[in-house]
Design a protein around this motif. Structure first.
Motif, PDB file in Angstrom:
ATOM      1  N   SER A 220       0.834  -1.197   0.000  1.00  0.00           N
ATOM      2  CA  SER A 220       0.000   0.000   0.000  1.00  0.00           C
ATOM      3  C   SER A 220       0.872   1.251   0.000  1.00  0.00           C
ATOM      4  CB  SER A 220      -0.919   0.001   1.225  1.00  0.00           C
ATOM      5  OG  SER A 220      -1.792  -1.106   1.187  1.00  0.00           O
ATOM      6  N   THR A 221       0.282   2.352  -0.426  1.00  0.00           N
ATOM      7  CA  THR A 221       0.996   3.632  -0.483  1.00  0.00           C
ATOM      8  C   THR A 221       0.167   4.720   0.175  1.00  0.00           C
ATOM      9  OG1 THR A 221       0.005   4.427  -2.543  1.00  0.00           O
ATOM     10  CG2 THR A 221       1.865   2.901  -2.755  1.00  0.00           C
ATOM     11  N   THR A 222       0.710   5.919   0.198  1.00  0.00           N
ATOM     12  CA  THR A 222      -0.061   7.059   0.690  1.00  0.00           C
ATOM     13  C   THR A 222      -1.025   7.584  -0.364  1.00  0.00           C
ATOM     14  OG1 THR A 222       1.754   8.508   0.003  1.00  0.00           O
ATOM     15  CG2 THR A 222       1.724   7.804   2.309  1.00  0.00           C
ATOM     16  N   GLY A 223      -0.986   7.027  -1.560  1.00  0.00           N
ATOM     17  CA  GLY A 223      -1.941   7.356  -2.606  1.00  0.00           C
ATOM     18  C   GLY A 223      -2.962   6.245  -2.762  1.00  0.00           C
ATOM     19  N   ASP A 224      -3.811   6.361  -3.753  1.00  0.00           N
ATOM     20  CA  ASP A 224      -4.870   5.386  -3.976  1.00  0.00           C
ATOM     21  C   ASP A 224      -4.388   4.302  -4.949  1.00  0.00           C
ATOM     22  OD1 ASP A 224      -7.295   4.139  -3.871  1.00  0.00           O
ATOM     23  OD2 ASP A 224      -8.255   5.467  -5.338  1.00  0.00           O
ATOM     24  N   MET A 225      -3.307   3.662  -4.592  1.00  0.00           N
ATOM     25  CA  MET A 225      -2.761   2.594  -5.450  1.00  0.00           C
ATOM     26  C   MET A 225      -1.749   1.780  -4.659  1.00  0.00           C
ATOM     27  SD  MET A 225      -0.514   5.241  -5.609  1.00  0.00           S
ATOM     28  CE  MET A 225      -0.686   6.410  -6.964  1.00  0.00           C
ATOM     29  N   GLN A 226      -1.375   0.631  -5.189  1.00  0.00           N
ATOM     30  CA  GLN A 226      -0.295  -0.164  -4.631  1.00  0.00           C
ATOM     31  C   GLN A 226       0.874  -0.188  -5.613  1.00  0.00           C
ATOM     32  OE1 GLN A 226      -2.424  -3.928  -3.861  1.00  0.00           O
ATOM     33  NE2 GLN A 226      -2.289  -3.484  -1.673  1.00  0.00           N
ATOM     34  N   ILE A 227       2.079  -0.369  -5.070  1.00  0.00           N
ATOM     35  CA  ILE A 227       3.270  -0.480  -5.917  1.00  0.00           C
ATOM     36  C   ILE A 227       4.137  -1.616  -5.395  1.00  0.00           C
ATOM     37  CG2 ILE A 227       3.212   1.966  -6.553  1.00  0.00           C
ATOM     38  CD1 ILE A 227       5.533   2.434  -4.574  1.00  0.00           C
ATOM     39  N   CYS A 228       5.295  -1.795  -5.969  1.00  0.00           N
ATOM     40  CA  CYS A 228       6.164  -2.929  -5.640  1.00  0.00           C
ATOM     41  C   CYS A 228       6.699  -2.844  -4.200  1.00  0.00           C
ATOM     42  CB  CYS A 228       7.330  -2.968  -6.625  1.00  0.00           C
ATOM     43  SG  CYS A 228       8.558  -4.236  -6.243  1.00  0.00           S
ATOM     44  N   GLU A 229       6.806  -3.989  -3.561  1.00  0.00           N
ATOM     45  CA  GLU A 229       7.320  -4.065  -2.191  1.00  0.00           C
ATOM     46  C   GLU A 229       8.754  -3.558  -2.063  1.00  0.00           C
ATOM     47  OE1 GLU A 229       8.071  -8.104  -0.825  1.00  0.00           O
ATOM     48  OE2 GLU A 229       8.047  -8.829  -2.893  1.00  0.00           O
ATOM     49  N   HIS A 230       9.477  -3.518  -3.145  1.00  0.00           N
ATOM     50  CA  HIS A 230      10.862  -3.051  -3.097  1.00  0.00           C
ATOM     51  C   HIS A 230      10.985  -1.546  -3.335  1.00  0.00           C
ATOM     52  CE1 HIS A 230      12.094  -7.134  -2.646  1.00  0.00           C
ATOM     53  NE2 HIS A 230      11.511  -7.487  -3.782  1.00  0.00           N
ATOM     54  N   MET A 231       9.855  -0.847  -3.209  1.00  0.00           N
ATOM     55  CA  MET A 231       9.846   0.618  -3.306  1.00  0.00           C
ATOM     56  C   MET A 231       9.175   1.201  -2.055  1.00  0.00           C
ATOM     57  SD  MET A 231      11.117   1.586  -6.364  1.00  0.00           S
ATOM     58  CE  MET A 231      10.257   3.001  -7.056  1.00  0.00           C
ATOM     59  N   PRO A 232       9.609   0.821  -0.858  1.00  0.00           N
ATOM     60  CA  PRO A 232       8.899   1.258   0.357  1.00  0.00           C
ATOM     61  C   PRO A 232       8.980   2.753   0.618  1.00  0.00           C
ATOM     62  CG  PRO A 232      10.955   0.159   0.923  1.00  0.00           C
ATOM     63  CD  PRO A 232      10.746  -0.068  -0.547  1.00  0.00           C
TER      64      PRO A 232
END
Length: 424
Positions: free
Chosen positions: A82-94
């Motif tokens: 999860s991110t601070t936006g309304d989307m998810q991204i790769c676990e290696h981009m924390p």
């Protein structure tokens, strides 16, 4: 600073250095550089739009970074977070996950060029390659359109860090990228002459250049004269302090990463603070036909995550992100199918770019791809559309028409459509 000449144009570093070397017998050059760049920072921040392009040379696998497909045969081993936006991204981009409220992902990019050179040209200009016309790149167009906002700028308006950015096309040499290393080093700039000797020599050289320009009256002559004038401005400007990234505290340099891309992003922040309207930072090494996931996990994504998040965070905290557009992209994406060498190949049909800042919304995922990532299932967007939207985010009219050298009128980015979901 006592300016001998004034001109609002830039030049490419190669030409600058060639000119400097060729004229050194007459001009020698350089005075000590001051540190007054931040003295009028508040004034410089007013209505000063800028853009930073983070160029991922080689074509990154956006299906592994911004548009994961967990559970699909094409999905690869990485998990979404999860991110601070309304989307998810790769676990290696924390660290980027914490900054995504500022940036949006365009997940429905669908382009036509899956060759490196053609894709690079297309994504930098908004035009497919045409042997009859050389189109201007992002940096040249944006610098050309924003330069009037900052008459005080004495350093080049288009700076390329760590790589060779695309050129000015028919806009002319004055709008070429000024290329520097990630530590901002410009060799041979300080030639240890006092100001009076420098002025004498530059005056003599100016007389020669002016006479030549009057006799020939053609574009190359006038462009060369502009380069000479800008050379002088550059050699004597206190704004050159912006290039001295080594002056940043160690903890700041380490937060961005001490590799070339990290220091390049830190330099980009300093240049935007100094009023430079366009900066491109190069991070190559994304042409991963073999062993892609180990390369991404161990090298590319940690490097990208650290530098891009630090840049985004710093611009936001300093109030600069409101006027600065950040772009992240490469030539194309990579195949959803994982090949026999555990890599991914070239793929332009369905992939992602990231943008935000300026008048663009953050925190969104615009567009959708299929469950296996092989097709766009919403409205597709092109390079023309993305470039038009970025220009809109910078307050640049997309109705502006240039005239090519063969007399053909051309709109910025070929009149691409605006991605309206991104407009604030």
């Amino acid at each position: 600073m006592s300016a001998f000449w004034k001109t609002p144009v830039g030049m490419d570093r190669r030409h600058f250095m060639q000119h400097l070397a060729g004229s050194s017998a007459a001009a020698g050059a350089a005075m000590s550089l001051g540190s007054a760049i931040y003295a009028n920072a508040d004034e410089m921040k007013k209505n000063r739009k800028s853009a930073i392009l983070l160029w991922m040379g080689g074509g990154p696998a956006t299906i592994d970074i911004w548009d994961l497909k967990p559970g699909a045969p094409t999905g690869g081993p990485f998990k979404p977070i999860s991110t601070t936006g309304d989307m998810q991204i790769c676990e290696h981009m924390p660290m980027m996950a914490q900054q995504m409220k500022h940036l949006s992902i365009v997940r429905s990019m669908s382009t036509r060029e899956a060759d490196h050179n053609r894709g690079r040209y297309y994504m930098h200009t908004g035009f497919v390659p045409n042997p009859n016309i050389e189109h201007p790149s992002y940096g040249s167009v944006i610098a050309h359109e924003l330069i009037e906002q900052r008459p005080e700028l004495e350093i080049p308006p288009f700076v390329s860090i760590g790589g060779a950015a695309a050129g000015p096309g028919f806009l002319g040499m004055a709008w070429s990228p000024f290329s520097v290393t990630s530590n901002g080093r410009i060799r041979n700039l300080d030639m240890k002459l006092d100001e009076s000797r420098l002025m004498q020599r530059m005056a003599a050289l100016n007389a020669i250049e002016t006479g030549f320009e009057k006799r020939t009256r053609d574009l190359p002559a006038s462009e060369h004269a502009k380069v000479l004038r800008k050379t002088y401005d550059l050699m004597t400007s206190s704004q050159m302090e912006a290039f001295r990234v080594e002056k940043e505290p160690d903890e700041v340099k380490e937060r961005y990463g001490t590799d070339n891309f990290g220091q390049g992003c830190l330099l980009a922040r300093r240049l935007v603070e100094a009023g430079v309207p366009f900066v491109e930072v190069d991070l190559g090494g994304w042409d991963n036909h073999n062993g892609i996931h180990n390369i991404l996990k161990d090298t590319k994504l940690p490097q990208l995550d650290r530098a891009m998040s630090a840049l985004t965070e710093d611009l936001a905290q300093r109030g600069l992100l409101e006027d600065t557009v950040i772009m992240w992209m490469g030539e194309f994406g990579r195949t959803p199918r994982i090949n026999q060498d555990a890599g991914r190949d070239h793929w332009a049909r369905s992939w992602s770019c990231v943008v935000g800042g300026g008048n663009l919304k953050g925190g969104l995922a615009v567009g959708e791809t299929s469950s296996d990532g092989t097709a766009v299932e919403s409205e597709p967007y092109s390079s023309e559309d993305l470039m038009s939207t970025v220009c809109k985010g910078l307050g640049i009219s997309t109705e502006k028409t240039f005239t090519s050298k063969n007399g053909r009128p051309m709109k910025i980015a070929g009149g691409g459509k605006i991605i309206t979901d991104l407009l604030a």
